[in-house]
Design an enzyme around this catalytic site. Structure first.
Site, mmCIF file in Angstrom:
data_model
loop_
_atom_site.group_PDB
_atom_site.id
_atom_site.type_symbol
_atom_site.label_atom_id
_atom_site.label_comp_id
_atom_site.label_asym_id
_atom_site.label_seq_id
_atom_site.Cartn_x
_atom_site.Cartn_y
_atom_site.Cartn_z
ATOM 1 N N GLN A 217 -4.023 -6.860 -6.105
ATOM 2 C CA GLN A 217 -4.607 -7.303 -4.790
ATOM 3 C C GLN A 217 -5.934 -6.937 -4.889
ATOM 4 O O GLN A 217 -5.902 -5.627 -4.439
ATOM 5 C CB GLN A 217 -3.499 -7.411 -3.786
ATOM 6 C CG GLN A 217 -4.080 -7.975 -2.675
ATOM 7 C CD GLN A 217 -3.246 -7.912 -1.262
ATOM 8 O OE1 GLN A 217 -2.861 -6.818 -1.169
ATOM 9 N NE2 GLN A 217 -2.685 -8.872 -0.693
ATOM 10 N N CYS B 198 0.799 -1.010 -0.015
ATOM 11 C CA CYS B 198 -0.144 -0.166 -0.126
ATOM 12 C C CYS B 198 1.082 1.381 -0.157
ATOM 13 O O CYS B 198 1.774 1.483 0.760
ATOM 14 C CB CYS B 198 -0.971 0.201 1.326
ATOM 15 S SG CYS B 198 -2.191 -1.100 1.116
ATOM 16 N N GLY C 189 9.618 -7.382 -0.994
ATOM 17 C CA GLY C 189 8.987 -6.021 -0.698
ATOM 18 C C GLY C 189 9.774 -4.887 -0.441
ATOM 19 O O GLY C 189 10.126 -3.962 -1.222
ATOM 20 N N TYR D 78 -7.323 -9.054 7.429
ATOM 21 C CA TYR D 78 -8.425 -8.188 6.961
ATOM 22 C C TYR D 78 -9.353 -9.176 6.778
ATOM 23 O O TYR D 78 -9.425 -10.278 7.099
ATOM 24 C CB TYR D 78 -7.851 -7.519 5.688
ATOM 25 C CG TYR D 78 -6.497 -6.513 5.966
ATOM 26 C CD1 TYR D 78 -6.851 -5.518 6.628
ATOM 27 C CD2 TYR D 78 -5.188 -6.783 5.395
ATOM 28 C CE1 TYR D 78 -6.020 -4.463 6.927
ATOM 29 C CE2 TYR D 78 -4.402 -5.863 5.776
ATOM 30 C CZ TYR D 78 -4.517 -4.704 6.285
ATOM 31 O OH TYR D 78 -3.626 -3.883 6.818
HETATM 32 C C1 LIG Z 1 4.750 -0.273 2.911
HETATM 33 C C2 LIG Z 1 4.078 -1.632 2.756
HETATM 34 C C3 LIG Z 1 2.831 -1.655 2.445
HETATM 35 C C4 LIG Z 1 2.314 -2.862 2.365
HETATM 36 N N1 LIG Z 1 1.094 -3.293 2.078
HETATM 37 C C5 LIG Z 1 0.523 -4.344 1.684
HETATM 38 C C6 LIG Z 1 -0.620 -4.976 1.052
HETATM 39 O O1 LIG Z 1 -1.222 -4.000 0.426
HETATM 40 N N2 LIG Z 1 -1.190 -6.125 0.943
HETATM 41 C C7 LIG Z 1 -0.202 -7.000 1.558
HETATM 42 O O2 LIG Z 1 -0.780 -8.046 1.470
HETATM 43 N N3 LIG Z 1 0.705 -6.956 2.274
HETATM 44 C C8 LIG Z 1 1.340 -5.601 2.313
HETATM 45 N N4 LIG Z 1 2.613 -5.348 2.865
HETATM 46 C C9 LIG Z 1 3.351 -6.780 3.122
HETATM 47 C C10 LIG Z 1 4.284 -6.903 1.824
HETATM 48 O O3 LIG Z 1 3.687 -7.501 1.046
HETATM 49 C C11 LIG Z 1 5.409 -7.888 2.282
HETATM 50 O O4 LIG Z 1 4.614 -9.231 2.771
HETATM 51 C C12 LIG Z 1 5.999 -7.588 3.555
HETATM 52 O O5 LIG Z 1 6.513 -6.474 3.709
HETATM 53 C C13 LIG Z 1 7.070 -8.655 3.867
HETATM 54 O O6 LIG Z 1 8.050 -8.846 2.875
HETATM 55 P P1 LIG Z 1 9.555 -7.851 2.876
HETATM 56 O O7 LIG Z 1 10.390 -8.180 4.138
HETATM 57 O O8 LIG Z 1 10.236 -8.367 1.366
HETATM 58 O O9 LIG Z 1 9.088 -6.454 2.959
HETATM 59 C C14 LIG Z 1 3.073 -4.186 2.928
HETATM 60 C C15 LIG Z 1 4.336 -3.778 3.356
HETATM 61 C C16 LIG Z 1 4.736 -2.659 3.311
HETATM 62 C C17 LIG Z 1 6.347 -2.638 3.738
#
Ligand SMILES: Cc1cc2nc3c(=O)[nH]c(=O)nc-3n(C[C@H](O)[C@H](O)[C@H](O)COP(=O)(O)O)c2cc1C
Length: 359
Positions: A104, A25, A328, A186
């Site tokens: 998504q 997001c 991410g 959610y």
């Molecule tokens: C800024 C931000 C926004 C996120 N928004 C979502 C989202 O919209 N939907 C979702 O399923 N996960 C969301 N996440 C989780 C990420 O998709 C991901 O699963 C999480 O950051 C772990 O991965 P990483 O360690 O590579 O960042 C968000 C994470 C971050 C950092």
């Protein structure tokens, strides 16, 4: 040949590599007015940069199937045609770069109507573009959050219909893959888990009843989503609570159900439903949950969570723990991570013509 840079075909869609961007997001859309929930210049620049950087698949952030389904008033939405038109600019650019565009589809349930995280992320009311959240049961997410309104069966059916309408619009907007957001506490996750679902009707109690809403959403979306296009489901594989939560065993069982209902890949995350959960966060901490689904079912999986290093990502695939990796925050830091990884591993990756002197 590096595993990260092998192509991957699901149904009729071929993804050029296994370096994928998970939904994140941006909390940057207009909260009201004619452009409410529509992607704008920020979203375009953000997704365009990761596509130009060689990312094989980009899953656009949690996008509300209705205004009330947004996490914050600043989230993207896909409930009207203005939003569809604005998404087209992004999908067109991604496709031109060889990146597969995914989205998504989400309903935030009891965790809806919160402020932008950099402003603290607290629940907001009508005076700040907010609204009253809904949930399977009238139990608040955490102290300071409002008690959500318990959904009636008719309202549950209405939300199932909103997911189908959103999928129809996502298709019109040019997306090639849709992901149903069943994770992070959610709405769909709230129904799945006995931690948040205390209903005594057909949508609560037994495993069959708690998974009913999720599977109705999957069926409704699959019905409008074309047979030649993949459908993903994001799950929180565990609530990380003892006793009354959703567990890794539930996830394995549910993965087989999702497969039978036409889901093509499980995007395996964890947590987000129990506010007090203690999560042992460390590099790759969620990979074992994806690996278990892959080992015990026939459903393909993507792994996510603190995957940041080239060698680490390559190993997850080479060991057969997942079919793809999602990066991410690392892609927020480095939009061209895929290009750097390809250089290190000798893999093939898209480089924009304009950047040919940087190869
Ligand atoms: C800024 C931000 C926004 C996120 N928004 C979502 C989202 O919209 N939907 C979702 O399923 N996960 C969301 N996440 C989780 C990420 O998709 C991901 O699963 C999480 O950051 C772990 O991965 P990483 O360690 O590579 O960042 C968000 C994470 C971050 C950092």
């Amino acid at each position: 040949m590096s595993a990260l840079f092998e192509t991957y075909t699901l149904r009729e869609v071929t993804i050029p590599n296994r370096v994928w961007m998970p939904p994140m997001c941006q909390y940057s859309a207009a909260p009201d007015g004619p452009e409410v929930g529509a992607p704008n210049d920020w979203h375009f620049a953000h997704y365009a940069a990761r596509a130009a950087g060689g990312t094989g698949l980009i899953i656009v952030e949690a996008t509300g199937v209705s205004a009330e389904g947004r996490i914050s008033p600043y989230d993207l939405g896909i409930w009207n045609d203005t939003q569809v038109e604005a998404f087209r600019r992004i999908t067109r650019f991604l496709v031109a770069q060889g990146t597969v565009p995914a989205i998504q589809l989400a309903h935030a349930g009891r965790k809806a109507s919160t402020d932008q995280p950099w402003k603290g992320g607290a629940p907001v009311g009508a005076d700040a573009h907010g609204w009253q959240p809904v949930a399977p049961s009238p139990v608040e997410f955490a102290e300071g959050h409002p008690v959500p309104t318990e959904l009636t069966v008719d309202e549950i059916q209405e939300i199932v219909g909103q997911f189908a309408d959103a999928a129809r619009r996502a298709l019109a907007a040019g997306f090639e893959i849709a992901e149903i957001h069943g994770a992070h506490g959610y709405l769909i996750n709230e129904f799945l888990s006995p931690y948040s679902n205390h209903r005594t009707d057909a949508y609560g109690g037994s495993y069959e009843n708690r998974t009913r809403f999720a599977l109705q959403v999957v069926d409704a979306v699959r019905e409008v989503w074309p047979d030649d296009k993949p459908l993903f489901f994001r799950i929180s594989a565990t609530d990380w609570v003892e006793g009354d939560g959703w567990t890794a065993d539930d996830t394995v069982r549910f993965a087989a159900d999702l497969r039978a209902h036409g889901i093509d890949l499980l995007d395996v995350s964890t947590g987000g439903n129990a506010s007090g959960a203690r999560i042992p966060v460390r590099p790759g901490y969620q990979v074992p949950f994806a690996a278990r689904v892959k080992a015990e079912t026939s459903l393909p999986v993507a792994a996510v969570g603190l995957i940041t290093e080239v060698e680490q990502a390559e190993k997850i695939l080479a060991n057969g723990e997942a079919d793809a990796v999602l990066l991410g925050r690392e892609l927020l830091r480095n939009p061209s991570w895929a290009r750097h990884a390809a250089r290190e591993l000798g893999g093939d990756v898209h480089v924009p013509d304009q950047y040919h002197r940087s190869v």
